[in-house]
Enzyme design. Structure first.
Site, PDB file in Angstrom:
ATOM      1  N   ASP A  32       2.943  -6.218  10.876  1.00 31.63           N
ATOM      2  CA  ASP A  32       3.922  -5.894  11.921  1.00 31.63           C
ATOM      3  C   ASP A  32       3.683  -6.728  13.172  1.00 31.63           C
ATOM      4  O   ASP A  32       4.624  -7.209  13.801  1.00 31.63           O
ATOM      5  CB  ASP A  32       3.847  -4.408  12.291  1.00 31.63           C
ATOM      6  CG  ASP A  32       4.554  -3.530  11.269  1.00 31.63           C
ATOM      7  OD1 ASP A  32       5.315  -4.078  10.445  1.00 31.63           O
ATOM      8  OD2 ASP A  32       4.334  -2.302  11.285  1.00 31.63           O
ATOM      9  N   ASP A  53      -1.239  -2.725  12.777  1.00 31.80           N
ATOM     10  CA  ASP A  53      -0.749  -3.284  11.520  1.00 31.80           C
ATOM     11  C   ASP A  53      -0.576  -4.801  11.685  1.00 31.80           C
ATOM     12  O   ASP A  53       0.285  -5.253  12.441  1.00 31.80           O
ATOM     13  CB  ASP A  53       0.597  -2.637  11.143  1.00 31.80           C
ATOM     14  CG  ASP A  53       1.026  -3.052   9.747  1.00 31.80           C
ATOM     15  OD1 ASP A  53       1.077  -2.181   8.863  1.00 31.80           O
ATOM     16  OD2 ASP A  53       1.294  -4.261   9.532  1.00 31.80           O
ATOM     17  N   ARG A 110       0.841  -1.187   0.000  1.00 34.32           N
ATOM     18  CA  ARG A 110       0.000   0.000   0.000  1.00 34.32           C
ATOM     19  C   ARG A 110       0.874   1.234   0.000  1.00 34.32           C
ATOM     20  O   ARG A 110       1.677   1.429   0.910  1.00 34.32           O
ATOM     21  CB  ARG A 110      -0.903  -0.032   1.236  1.00 34.32           C
ATOM     22  CG  ARG A 110      -1.917   1.079   1.250  1.00 34.32           C
ATOM     23  CD  ARG A 110      -3.032   0.777   2.208  1.00 34.32           C
ATOM     24  NE  ARG A 110      -2.606   0.705   3.601  1.00 34.32           N
ATOM     25  CZ  ARG A 110      -3.413   0.941   4.621  1.00 34.32           C
ATOM     26  NH1 ARG A 110      -4.666   1.247   4.402  1.00 34.32           N
ATOM     27  NH2 ARG A 110      -2.984   0.862   5.856  1.00 34.32           N
TER      28      ARG A 110
HETATM   29  N1  URA Z   1      -3.781  -3.122   7.357  1.00 34.25           N
HETATM   30  C1  URA Z   1      -3.484  -3.427   8.650  1.00 34.25           C
HETATM   31  O1  URA Z   1      -2.590  -4.224   8.912  1.00 34.25           O
HETATM   32  N2  URA Z   1      -4.192  -2.828   9.623  1.00 34.25           N
HETATM   33  C2  URA Z   1      -5.184  -1.961   9.390  1.00 34.25           C
HETATM   34  O2  URA Z   1      -5.796  -1.478  10.333  1.00 34.25           O
HETATM   35  C3  URA Z   1      -5.475  -1.659   8.041  1.00 34.25           C
HETATM   36  C4  URA Z   1      -4.753  -2.236   7.049  1.00 34.25           C
END
Ligand code: URA
Length: 210
Positions: free
Chosen positions: A204, A201, A105
């Site tokens: 992560d 995330d 992204r």
């Molecule tokens: N991707 C993620 O890992 N977390 C989010 O909140 C949105 C997209």
């Protein structure tokens, strides 16, 4: 599947999801819980697989026993967070073929950029289950499904852990034929495209990166 959106509100799923959301949950626990939930979501997403029977002999005699009618299943991990769902699902469906769609992204535009694409042959005759834990803006999910359809996929389902209403709406608009199975639909997206309250995330948290 009949419904565009299936919410798996089973207590086990919701309990595990709550632990995953907690910011103090370790990487190790997060990954294990995601794997466990992936199997419970897989149970739901495969509920209406076509069945057939085969003749077997039990110790008591012959039986026409139920068996899954399609051997042609493809699991597609949308990298990198999709890998957190893949292992658990593959354990339940070990004969499935596996593909990967690499999209990242762009943090400025929030638009998906493709960097990898490798999927099994004959997608047109397979049930394709796309895996991505977070359905946020829907941009990368829609782009991944676009690519799978370009490769011939006709029967696609989408498995995620968490969805935002915006992402569900975007998928419904772009791909109304692709049923979504999720553990929760949260309140909203924030200005950075993260799901709120969400879990942060997912990549992560499962891989321990920052
Ligand atoms: N991707 C993620 O890992 N977390 C989010 O909140 C949105 C997209």
């Amino acid at each position: 599947m009949k419904n565009h959106l299936t919410l798996v509100d089973h207590p086990l799923v919701q309990h595990k999801l709550t632990i995953m959301r907690d910011k103090d949950t370790s990487t190790n626990s997060f990954r294990r819980l995601l794997r466990e939930i992936s199997q419970l979501l897989a149970y739901e997403i495969t509920r209406e697989l076509p069945m057939t029977t085969r003749q077997i002999e039990t110790p008591m005699g012959p039986m026409d026993a139920p068996t899954i009618g399609t051997k042609k299943l493809a699991l597609i991990s949308i990298l990198r967070a999709g890998n957190g769902l893949l292992d658990g699902v593959l354990e339940l469906i070990p004969a499935a073929r596996v593909g990967f769609v690499g999209l990242y992204r762009d943090e400025e535009t929030l638009k998906p950029v493709q960097y990898y694409y490798k999927v099994p042959s004959e997608l047109s005759s397979r049930l394709v289950i796309a895996l991505d834990p977070m359905l946020a803006t829907g941009n990368s999910s829609v782009a991944a499904i676009d690519l799978l359809k370009e490769s011939g996929a006709k029967n696609i389902r989408f498995m995620c852990l968490l969805a935002a209403p915006e992402g569900v709406a975007r998928m419904k608009e772009a791909h109304p034929d692709v049923p979504i199975v999720t553990a929760a639909v949260d309140e909203k997206l924030n200005e950075k495209g993260y799901i709120v309250p969400g879990l942060g995330d997912a990549g992560d948290r499962m891989f321990g990166t920052k």
